[in-house]
Design an enzyme around this catalytic site. Structure first.
Site, PDB file in Angstrom:
ATOM      1  N   ALA A   1     -26.597  23.136  38.106  1.00  0.00           N
ATOM      2  CA  ALA A   1     -26.697  23.229  36.642  1.00  0.00           C
ATOM      3  C   ALA A   1     -27.283  21.943  36.059  1.00  0.00           C
ATOM      4  CB  ALA A   1     -25.324  23.518  36.041  1.00  0.00           C
TER       5      ALA A   1
ATOM      6  N   PRO B   1     -23.716  15.261  44.662  1.00  0.00           N
ATOM      7  CA  PRO B   1     -23.688  15.973  45.947  1.00  0.00           C
ATOM      8  C   PRO B   1     -23.833  17.482  45.735  1.00  0.00           C
ATOM      9  CG  PRO B   1     -21.805  14.477  45.737  1.00  0.00           C
ATOM     10  CD  PRO B   1     -22.493  14.498  44.412  1.00  0.00           C
ATOM     11  N   VAL B   2     -24.596  18.115  46.627  1.00  0.00           N
ATOM     12  CA  VAL B   2     -24.865  19.550  46.511  1.00  0.00           C
ATOM     13  C   VAL B   2     -23.691  20.349  47.105  1.00  0.00           C
ATOM     14  CG1 VAL B   2     -26.455  21.379  47.270  1.00  0.00           C
ATOM     15  CG2 VAL B   2     -27.342  19.140  46.613  1.00  0.00           C
TER      16      VAL B   2
ATOM     17  N   ASP C   1     -20.108  25.622  33.719  1.00  0.00           N
ATOM     18  CA  ASP C   1     -20.803  24.466  34.304  1.00  0.00           C
ATOM     19  C   ASP C   1     -21.996  24.054  33.455  1.00  0.00           C
ATOM     20  OD1 ASP C   1     -18.982  24.827  36.309  1.00  0.00           O
ATOM     21  OD2 ASP C   1     -20.433  24.876  37.947  1.00  0.00           O
TER      22      ASP C   1
HETATM   23  C1  MEV Z   1     -17.299  26.411  39.260  1.00  0.00           C
HETATM   24  O1  MEV Z   1     -17.477  25.089  38.783  1.00  0.00           O
HETATM   25  C2  MEV Z   1     -16.199  27.081  38.503  1.00  0.00           C
HETATM   26  C3  MEV Z   1     -15.927  28.526  38.906  1.00  0.00           C
HETATM   27  O2  MEV Z   1     -14.901  28.998  38.024  1.00  0.00           O
HETATM   28  C4  MEV Z   1     -17.151  29.402  38.805  1.00  0.00           C
HETATM   29  C5  MEV Z   1     -17.609  29.635  37.379  1.00  0.00           C
HETATM   30  O3  MEV Z   1     -16.866  29.414  36.427  1.00  0.00           O
HETATM   31  O4  MEV Z   1     -18.760  30.061  37.223  1.00  0.00           O
HETATM   32  C6  MEV Z   1     -15.372  28.614  40.324  1.00  0.00           C
END
Ligand code: MEV
Length: 319
Positions: A110, A101-102, A152
Protein backbone atom coordinates in the site's frame (compact mmCIF):
# COMPACT_ATOMS: atom_id res chain seq x y z
CA UNK A 1 9.93 19.06 -16.06
CA UNK A 2 11.48 18.85 -12.60
CA UNK A 3 11.74 15.47 -10.87
CA UNK A 4 9.05 14.80 -8.28
CA UNK A 5 9.54 12.73 -5.14
CA UNK A 6 6.83 11.38 -2.84
CA UNK A 7 6.99 9.02 0.08
CA UNK A 8 4.58 7.10 2.30
CA UNK A 9 5.07 5.48 5.72
CA UNK A 10 4.52 1.90 6.82
CA UNK A 11 1.78 1.02 9.28
CA UNK A 12 0.90 -1.26 12.16
CA UNK A 13 -2.53 -2.45 13.21
CA UNK A 14 -2.94 -1.88 16.95
CA UNK A 15 -6.31 -3.61 17.24
CA UNK A 16 -8.84 -5.42 15.10
CA UNK A 17 -6.99 -7.00 12.14
CA UNK A 18 -9.02 -9.64 10.29
CA UNK A 19 -12.22 -8.64 12.14
CA UNK A 20 -11.99 -5.37 10.18
CA UNK A 21 -12.47 -7.29 6.93
CA UNK A 22 -15.89 -8.30 8.33
CA UNK A 23 -17.10 -4.83 9.22
CA UNK A 24 -15.76 -4.51 12.77
CA UNK A 25 -13.68 -1.46 13.70
CA UNK A 26 -9.88 -1.50 13.87
CA UNK A 27 -7.18 0.97 14.91
CA UNK A 28 -4.01 1.47 12.88
CA UNK A 29 -1.13 3.92 13.19
CA UNK A 30 1.52 5.00 10.71
CA UNK A 31 5.11 3.93 11.25
CA UNK A 32 7.44 6.62 9.97
CA UNK A 33 10.68 4.72 10.71
CA UNK A 34 10.16 2.84 7.45
CA UNK A 35 8.91 4.25 4.18
CA UNK A 36 8.36 3.78 0.47
CA UNK A 37 9.60 6.43 -1.93
CA UNK A 38 8.89 7.13 -5.59
CA UNK A 39 10.84 9.54 -7.78
CA UNK A 40 9.53 10.44 -11.22
CA UNK A 41 11.84 12.30 -13.60
CA UNK A 42 11.70 13.27 -17.27
CA UNK A 43 13.47 11.04 -19.81
CA UNK A 44 14.10 13.58 -22.60
CA UNK A 45 15.75 11.09 -24.99
CA UNK A 46 12.78 8.69 -25.02
CA UNK A 47 9.58 8.73 -27.06
CA UNK A 48 6.40 10.13 -25.52
CA UNK A 49 4.43 7.45 -23.73
CA UNK A 50 7.51 5.52 -22.64
CA UNK A 51 7.53 5.05 -18.87
CA UNK A 52 10.55 3.21 -17.50
CA UNK A 53 10.06 1.69 -14.05
CA UNK A 54 13.02 0.89 -11.86
CA UNK A 55 12.73 -0.88 -8.53
CA UNK A 56 16.34 -1.81 -7.70
CA UNK A 57 15.49 -3.48 -4.38
CA UNK A 58 13.43 -6.11 -6.22
CA UNK A 59 15.75 -6.09 -9.26
CA UNK A 60 13.01 -4.83 -11.52
CA UNK A 61 13.56 -2.60 -14.55
CA UNK A 62 10.92 -2.60 -17.26
CA UNK A 63 8.82 -0.36 -19.45
CA UNK A 64 5.26 0.13 -18.29
CA UNK A 65 3.94 -1.36 -21.53
CA UNK A 66 5.93 -4.55 -20.98
CA UNK A 67 4.72 -5.29 -17.45
CA UNK A 68 2.05 -7.94 -16.89
CA UNK A 69 -1.49 -6.57 -16.74
CA UNK A 70 -1.80 -7.49 -13.06
CA UNK A 71 1.55 -6.03 -11.98
CA UNK A 72 0.83 -3.77 -8.97
CA UNK A 73 3.12 -0.97 -10.18
CA UNK A 74 1.51 -1.06 -13.63
CA UNK A 75 -1.93 -1.08 -12.04
CA UNK A 76 -1.19 1.99 -9.92
CA UNK A 77 0.27 3.98 -12.83
CA UNK A 78 -2.54 2.96 -15.19
CA UNK A 79 -5.20 3.91 -12.65
CA UNK A 80 -3.58 7.35 -12.27
CA UNK A 81 -3.50 7.86 -16.05
CA UNK A 82 -7.12 6.75 -16.42
CA UNK A 83 -8.26 8.99 -13.58
CA UNK A 84 -6.47 11.98 -15.12
CA UNK A 85 -7.65 11.01 -18.61
CA UNK A 86 -4.10 11.06 -19.97
CA UNK A 87 -3.49 8.47 -22.68
CA UNK A 88 0.14 9.28 -23.48
CA UNK A 89 2.26 10.58 -20.59
CA UNK A 90 5.54 12.40 -21.28
CA UNK A 91 8.55 10.06 -21.40
CA UNK A 92 9.72 9.51 -17.86
CA UNK A 93 11.54 7.29 -15.42
CA UNK A 94 9.86 6.08 -12.23
CA UNK A 95 12.24 4.93 -9.51
CA UNK A 96 10.84 3.11 -6.50
CA UNK A 97 12.61 2.34 -3.25
CA UNK A 98 11.31 1.09 0.05
CA UNK A 99 12.68 0.34 3.49
CA UNK A 100 9.45 -1.42 4.48
CA UNK A 101 9.96 -5.19 4.71
CA UNK A 102 7.74 -7.03 2.22
CA UNK A 103 5.06 -9.49 3.40
CA UNK A 104 5.66 -8.47 7.00
CA UNK A 105 2.33 -6.86 7.88
CA UNK A 106 3.74 -3.33 7.65
CA UNK A 107 1.80 -2.24 4.59
CA UNK A 108 4.68 -2.25 2.08
CA UNK A 109 2.43 -2.75 -0.95
CA UNK A 110 0.00 0.00 0.00
CA UNK A 111 2.86 2.39 0.79
CA UNK A 112 4.46 1.82 -2.63
CA UNK A 113 1.09 2.44 -4.31
CA UNK A 114 0.50 5.67 -2.37
CA UNK A 115 4.02 7.04 -3.03
CA UNK A 116 3.75 6.11 -6.70
CA UNK A 117 0.30 7.64 -7.22
CA UNK A 118 1.42 10.88 -5.56
CA UNK A 119 4.73 11.26 -7.38
CA UNK A 120 3.36 10.28 -10.79
CA UNK A 121 0.28 12.52 -10.63
CA UNK A 122 2.38 15.47 -9.41
CA UNK A 123 4.87 14.88 -12.23
CA UNK A 124 1.97 14.96 -14.69
CA UNK A 125 0.97 18.34 -13.26
CA UNK A 126 -2.19 17.12 -11.48
CA UNK A 127 -1.36 16.08 -7.91
CA UNK A 128 -4.14 13.83 -6.72
CA UNK A 129 -5.94 14.73 -3.48
CA UNK A 130 -5.71 12.25 -0.60
CA UNK A 131 -9.25 10.92 -1.16
CA UNK A 132 -8.39 9.91 -4.72
CA UNK A 133 -4.96 8.52 -3.77
CA UNK A 134 -6.69 6.43 -1.10
CA UNK A 135 -9.39 5.18 -3.47
CA UNK A 136 -6.92 4.24 -6.22
CA UNK A 137 -4.51 2.57 -3.75
CA UNK A 138 -7.49 0.52 -2.54
CA UNK A 139 -8.11 -0.66 -6.13
CA UNK A 140 -4.49 -1.91 -6.27
CA UNK A 141 -4.94 -3.60 -2.88
CA UNK A 142 -8.06 -5.36 -4.14
CA UNK A 143 -6.21 -6.82 -7.10
CA UNK A 144 -3.50 -8.24 -4.92
CA UNK A 145 -5.09 -8.98 -1.58
CA UNK A 146 -8.44 -10.43 -2.56
CA UNK A 147 -10.76 -8.89 0.00
CA UNK A 148 -8.87 -6.12 1.83
CA UNK A 149 -10.74 -3.96 4.30
CA UNK A 150 -9.06 -0.77 3.09
CA UNK A 151 -7.46 0.07 6.44
CA UNK A 152 -3.87 -0.25 5.16
CA UNK A 153 -4.19 2.21 2.28
CA UNK A 154 -6.22 4.56 4.52
CA UNK A 155 -3.76 4.85 7.42
CA UNK A 156 -0.85 5.11 4.97
CA UNK A 157 -2.51 7.77 2.80
CA UNK A 158 -3.51 10.00 5.72
CA UNK A 159 -0.39 9.18 7.78
CA UNK A 160 -2.15 9.55 11.11
CA UNK A 161 -3.77 7.14 13.58
CA UNK A 162 -7.19 6.01 12.38
CA UNK A 163 -10.23 4.29 13.80
CA UNK A 164 -11.52 2.54 10.70
CA UNK A 165 -14.67 0.61 9.94
CA UNK A 166 -15.59 -0.82 6.58
CA UNK A 167 -19.13 0.20 5.68
CA UNK A 168 -21.45 -0.04 2.69
CA UNK A 169 -21.70 3.36 1.04
CA UNK A 170 -18.52 4.79 2.59
CA UNK A 171 -16.03 3.63 5.17
CA UNK A 172 -15.88 5.23 8.60
CA UNK A 173 -12.48 6.91 8.92
CA UNK A 174 -12.06 8.75 12.20
CA UNK A 175 -9.13 10.34 13.89
CA UNK A 176 -9.34 10.65 17.63
CA UNK A 177 -7.54 12.51 20.40
CA UNK A 178 -4.58 10.77 21.97
CA UNK A 179 -3.51 13.05 24.81
CA UNK A 180 -0.68 10.79 26.05
CA UNK A 181 2.04 9.48 23.74
CA UNK A 182 2.90 5.80 24.02
CA UNK A 183 5.70 3.53 22.90
CA UNK A 184 5.36 0.38 20.84
CA UNK A 185 8.09 -2.06 19.87
CA UNK A 186 7.71 -3.74 16.50
CA UNK A 187 9.52 -7.04 15.98
CA UNK A 188 9.76 -9.10 12.83
CA UNK A 189 9.60 -12.90 12.95
CA UNK A 190 11.59 -12.87 9.70
CA UNK A 191 8.96 -15.22 8.26
CA UNK A 192 7.40 -13.62 5.16
CA UNK A 193 3.63 -13.99 5.18
CA UNK A 194 1.55 -12.48 2.38
CA UNK A 195 -1.57 -10.90 3.88
CA UNK A 196 -3.75 -12.33 1.12
CA UNK A 197 -3.01 -15.92 2.20
CA UNK A 198 -3.94 -15.31 5.85
CA UNK A 199 -7.07 -13.35 4.87
CA UNK A 200 -8.09 -16.18 2.50
CA UNK A 201 -7.61 -18.82 5.22
CA UNK A 202 -9.70 -16.86 7.71
CA UNK A 203 -12.41 -16.51 5.07
CA UNK A 204 -12.52 -20.28 4.49
CA UNK A 205 -12.63 -20.94 8.25
CA UNK A 206 -15.43 -18.36 8.64
CA UNK A 207 -17.39 -20.00 5.82
CA UNK A 208 -17.14 -23.34 7.64
CA UNK A 209 -18.25 -22.01 11.02
CA UNK A 210 -19.86 -18.56 10.71
CA UNK A 211 -21.24 -18.33 14.30
CA UNK A 212 -17.86 -19.07 15.87
CA UNK A 213 -16.02 -16.56 13.70
CA UNK A 214 -18.70 -13.89 13.97
CA UNK A 215 -18.40 -14.14 17.76
CA UNK A 216 -14.59 -13.79 17.55
CA UNK A 217 -14.95 -10.75 15.28
CA UNK A 218 -17.50 -9.21 17.66
CA UNK A 219 -15.14 -9.59 20.59
CA UNK A 220 -12.27 -8.07 18.59
CA UNK A 221 -14.55 -5.12 17.73
CA UNK A 222 -15.34 -4.62 21.44
CA UNK A 223 -11.64 -4.62 22.29
CA UNK A 224 -10.99 -2.03 19.58
CA UNK A 225 -13.68 0.26 21.02
CA UNK A 226 -12.28 -0.19 24.53
CA UNK A 227 -8.81 0.63 23.21
CA UNK A 228 -10.02 3.83 21.61
CA UNK A 229 -11.61 4.86 24.92
CA UNK A 230 -8.37 4.17 26.80
CA UNK A 231 -6.33 6.21 24.31
CA UNK A 232 -8.81 9.10 24.35
CA UNK A 233 -8.85 9.06 28.17
CA UNK A 234 -5.05 9.47 28.21
CA UNK A 235 -4.59 5.99 29.70
CA UNK A 236 -2.56 4.16 27.05
CA UNK A 237 -1.11 1.74 29.66
CA UNK A 238 -4.60 0.19 29.75
CA UNK A 239 -3.96 -0.99 26.18
CA UNK A 240 -1.66 -3.79 27.42
CA UNK A 241 -4.31 -6.27 28.61
CA UNK A 242 -6.48 -5.35 25.61
CA UNK A 243 -3.60 -6.27 23.29
CA UNK A 244 -3.15 -9.59 25.08
CA UNK A 245 -6.87 -10.30 24.73
CA UNK A 246 -6.82 -9.37 21.03
CA UNK A 247 -3.87 -11.69 20.49
CA UNK A 248 -5.82 -14.55 22.10
CA UNK A 249 -8.66 -13.95 19.63
CA UNK A 250 -6.21 -13.96 16.71
CA UNK A 251 -4.82 -17.27 17.99
CA UNK A 252 -8.37 -18.63 17.95
CA UNK A 253 -8.80 -17.33 14.39
CA UNK A 254 -5.79 -19.48 13.50
CA UNK A 255 -3.41 -16.75 12.35
CA UNK A 256 -0.66 -16.97 14.95
CA UNK A 257 2.45 -19.10 14.45
CA UNK A 258 5.17 -20.64 16.63
CA UNK A 259 7.53 -17.76 15.77
CA UNK A 260 4.93 -15.13 16.68
CA UNK A 261 4.12 -16.96 19.92
CA UNK A 262 7.79 -17.02 20.88
CA UNK A 263 8.13 -13.26 20.39
CA UNK A 264 4.85 -12.42 22.13
CA UNK A 265 5.82 -14.56 25.15
CA UNK A 266 9.34 -13.12 25.25
CA UNK A 267 8.03 -9.54 25.23
CA UNK A 268 5.59 -10.24 28.06
CA UNK A 269 8.23 -12.06 30.11
CA UNK A 270 10.59 -9.09 29.70
CA UNK A 271 7.97 -6.76 31.17
CA UNK A 272 5.98 -5.45 28.19
CA UNK A 273 2.53 -4.20 29.22
CA UNK A 274 0.95 -6.29 26.46
CA UNK A 275 1.82 -7.91 23.14
CA UNK A 276 0.10 -9.24 20.05
CA UNK A 277 0.67 -10.14 16.45
CA UNK A 278 -0.03 -7.27 14.06
CA UNK A 279 -1.39 -7.45 10.52
CA UNK A 280 -2.20 -10.66 8.69
CA UNK A 281 -0.24 -12.93 11.04
CA UNK A 282 1.24 -16.41 10.35
CA UNK A 283 4.60 -14.62 10.30
CA UNK A 284 5.43 -10.98 9.76
CA UNK A 285 5.45 -8.66 12.75
CA UNK A 286 4.27 -8.52 16.33
CA UNK A 287 3.97 -5.46 18.55
CA UNK A 288 4.55 -4.88 22.25
CA UNK A 289 3.43 -1.96 24.38
CA UNK A 290 6.30 -0.82 26.59
CA UNK A 291 7.17 1.94 29.04
CA UNK A 292 9.95 4.16 27.68
CA UNK A 293 12.47 2.72 30.15
CA UNK A 294 11.71 -0.87 29.05
CA UNK A 295 12.62 -0.39 25.41
CA UNK A 296 16.14 -1.76 25.69
CA UNK A 297 15.29 -4.80 27.83
CA UNK A 298 12.27 -5.84 25.75
CA UNK A 299 14.15 -5.27 22.45
CA UNK A 300 16.97 -7.50 23.67
CA UNK A 301 14.48 -10.16 24.77
CA UNK A 302 12.81 -10.07 21.33
CA UNK A 303 16.12 -10.38 19.50
CA UNK A 304 17.13 -13.17 21.88
CA UNK A 305 13.87 -14.98 21.06
CA UNK A 306 14.70 -14.94 17.36
CA UNK A 307 13.36 -11.62 16.02
CA UNK A 308 15.01 -10.74 12.71
CA UNK A 309 14.80 -7.07 13.74
CA UNK A 310 13.07 -4.92 16.28
CA UNK A 311 12.45 -1.18 16.31
CA UNK A 312 10.61 1.29 18.45
CA UNK A 313 7.85 3.59 17.32
CA UNK A 314 6.06 6.23 19.33
CA UNK A 315 2.42 7.09 18.87
CA UNK A 316 2.63 10.83 19.45
CA UNK A 317 0.08 12.85 21.32
CA UNK A 318 -2.65 14.17 18.99
CA UNK A 319 -5.02 16.98 19.89
C1 MEV B 1 -3.72 -6.28 7.22
O1 MEV B 1 -2.87 -5.20 7.60
C2 MEV B 1 -4.96 -6.26 8.04
C3 MEV B 1 -5.97 -7.36 7.71
O2 MEV B 1 -7.10 -7.12 8.55
C4 MEV B 1 -6.38 -7.35 6.26
C5 MEV B 1 -7.21 -6.14 5.87
O3 MEV B 1 -7.75 -5.44 6.73
O4 MEV B 1 -7.31 -5.90 4.67
C6 MEV B 1 -5.43 -8.74 8.06
Amino acid sequence: MPAVTASAPGKIILFGEHAVVYGRPAIAVPVTQVKARAVVSAAPGSAAGQVLIEAPSIHQQAYLADLAADDPLKTALTLALEHLQISRPPACKVRIGSTIPVAAGLGSGAAVSVALLRAFSAFLGHPLPDEVVNALAFEVEKLHHGTPSGIDNTVITYARPVFFQRREGGNLIETFPSPQPFTVLVADTGVPSPTAAAVGDVRRAWQQDPPRYEALFDRAGELTRAARKAIEAGKPHELGPLMDANHALLQEMGVSSPELERLVQAARAAGALGAKLSGGGRGGNMIALVEADQVEAVSQALLGAGAARAFMTRVEAQG
